[in-house]
Motif scaffolding. Structure first.
Motif: not given
Length: 315
Positions: A255-277
Motif C-alpha cells: 500500500g506504499v506508493f513510493s518513488g523509485i528511490s524508495g524501492g532502491a532503499a528497500l532493495a538495499g535494506a533487504r540485502k542488508a537483512a540477508t547479511r546479518i543474523d
C-alpha cells in the motif's frame, strides 16, 4: 486535530511504517520512513526549508532575490514552492532526461526551468548551475550538495524522529544522492544510540538508479567529505535499476506508493537483512510515486519498466 499556521509547519514529522513482511530474514525487522508525506511529496522539503531559512538569517537572501539551483526534481520543486510563498524568483537547472511530472510541478510553482544536457545527467546540471551563478552574481545558489543546512536538518529532525519511533534500530539504510540524509541521520543515530550501523545504497558506476549517485562517477558532494562520509559509512551496497523497480512494486503491495528511490532503499535494506543474523533496519522512502507514473514502473512489463528507468533521471 491540530490547525497549522503555514505549510512550513507540515514539513517533517513523517510517519514510520513496519514493513517487516518484506524482510527475507524472519529475524530482521524492516521499517520504512515515509518522506513522501511532506507537502511537496519528498524528503527535500526539509532541505529546501532549512537552506532558505539559513540564507534569510545570514542575509544571503533579500526580498525578491533570485535563487538558482541544480536539481533533477525534488529539491527544485520544494524550493519553488517555498520560494513562491516567500516572494523569491526560482530558476532550476534541470537535466533533459527527467520525468514530465517533475517539469509540470516546477511549472505549477512558477519556477523557470533551465535545461542542461540530458547525456550529462545531474553532474552536468551542477556544472551549468555553478557557471550561471558565477556569471550572475546577483543570483543566489543555495547548492544543496555543499550546503551545511542539508545534513544539519536531518541531524536535527529526521534522525531524532527515527530514534523516537524505532529506538531499537540496529541499521540505517539510505541512498547516496546529495548524501545529506545519510550523513545527518547517520551521525545522529551513531551519537545517540549504541551500535547502530549506517549502510549506503548506490548504483554501479555508470548506471542510473532513481535517487542515487555512485561516488565512482567522479563527483563527490562536498558535504560528504565535510561530514566525514567515508568514516561514517559502515558499508556500501550496489542496487541496480531492476532491483529498484522490483522493490518499488513490493512497496505497492504493502500500500506504499513510493518513488523509485524508495524501492532502491528497500532493495538495499533487504540485502542488508540477508547479511546479518538479526536486527532492526530503518530505510528511507524519499518520495511519493506520482512523479514517476509516466515511466510505467508499476504497470509495464518489468523489462520495459527497467529500460525506461535506465534512460531517465528522477531524483
Amino acid at each position: 486535530m491540530a490547525v497549522y499556521r503555514s505549510i512550513d509547519e507540515l514539513i517533517g514529522g513523517t510517519p514510520t511504517l513496519d514493513v517487516s513482511g518484506l524482510s527475507p530474514n524472519p529475524s530482521v525487522r524492516l521499517f520504512a520512513k515515509l518522506e513522501g508525506h511532506n507537502p511537496t511529496g519528498s524528503v527535500k522539503d526539509r532541505v529546501a526549508l532549512a537552506m532558505i531559512d539559513r540564507a534569510e538569517a545570514d542575509g544571503t537572501l533579500q526580498p525578491r532575490s533570485t535563487i538558482i539551483e541544480p536539481s533533477s526534481g525534488n529539491t527544485g520543486i520544494a524550493l519553488a514552492m517555498i520560494g513562491r510563498r516567500r516572494g523569491y524568483r526560482v530558476k532550476i537547472v534541470l537535466p533533459g532526461n527527467v520525468t514530465d511530472e517533475r517539469r509540470q510541478m516546477l511549472d505549477v510553482y512558477g519556477a523557470q526551468i533551465i535545461a542542461s544536457p540530458a547525456e550529462q545527467g545531474s553532474n552536468g546540471a551542477v556544472r551549468l548551475a555553478l557557471e550561471l551563478a558565477e556569471a550572475n552574481p546577483d543570483w543566489t545558489m543555495l547548492y544543496q550538495y555543499g550546503n551545511e543546512a542539508n545534513p544539519e536538518v536531518h541531524y536535527r529532525t529526521t534522525g531524532p524522529e527515527i530514534a523516537a519511533d524505532v529506538p531499537d534500530i540496529t541499521h540505517f539504510v539510505a541512498g547516496l544522492g546529495t548524501s545529506g540524509t545519510l550523513l545527518g541521520v547517520g551521525r545522529y543515530l551513531k551519537e545517540h544510540l549504541d551500535g547502530v550501523e549506517v549502510w549506503a545504497v548506490e548504483p554501479p558506476a555508470g548506471e542510473q538508479v532513481e535517487g542515487l549517485r555512485s561516488l565512482d562517477d567522479g563527483y563527490v558532494p562536498p558535504i560528504f567529505e565535510n561530514w566525514g562520509g567515508a568514516e561514517l559509512l559502515d558499508r556500501k551496497m550496489i542496487v541496480r535499476p531492476r532491483d529498484s523497480i522490483e522493490a518499488t512494486r513490493m512497496l505497492a503491495d504493502e500500500g506504499v506508493f513510493s518513488g523509485i528511490s524508495g524501492g532502491a532503499a528497500l532493495a538495499g535494506a533487504r540485502k542488508a537483512a540477508t547479511r546479518i543474523d538479526a536486527g532492526v533496519i530503518v530505510f528511507v522512502v524519499s518520495d511519493h510515486g506520482w512523479k514517476y507514473l509516466s515511466l510505467g514502473a508499476w504497470t509495464h512489463d518489468l523489462d520495459v519498466a527497467v529500460e525506461h528507468a535506465e534512460q531517465v533521471i528522477y531524483f
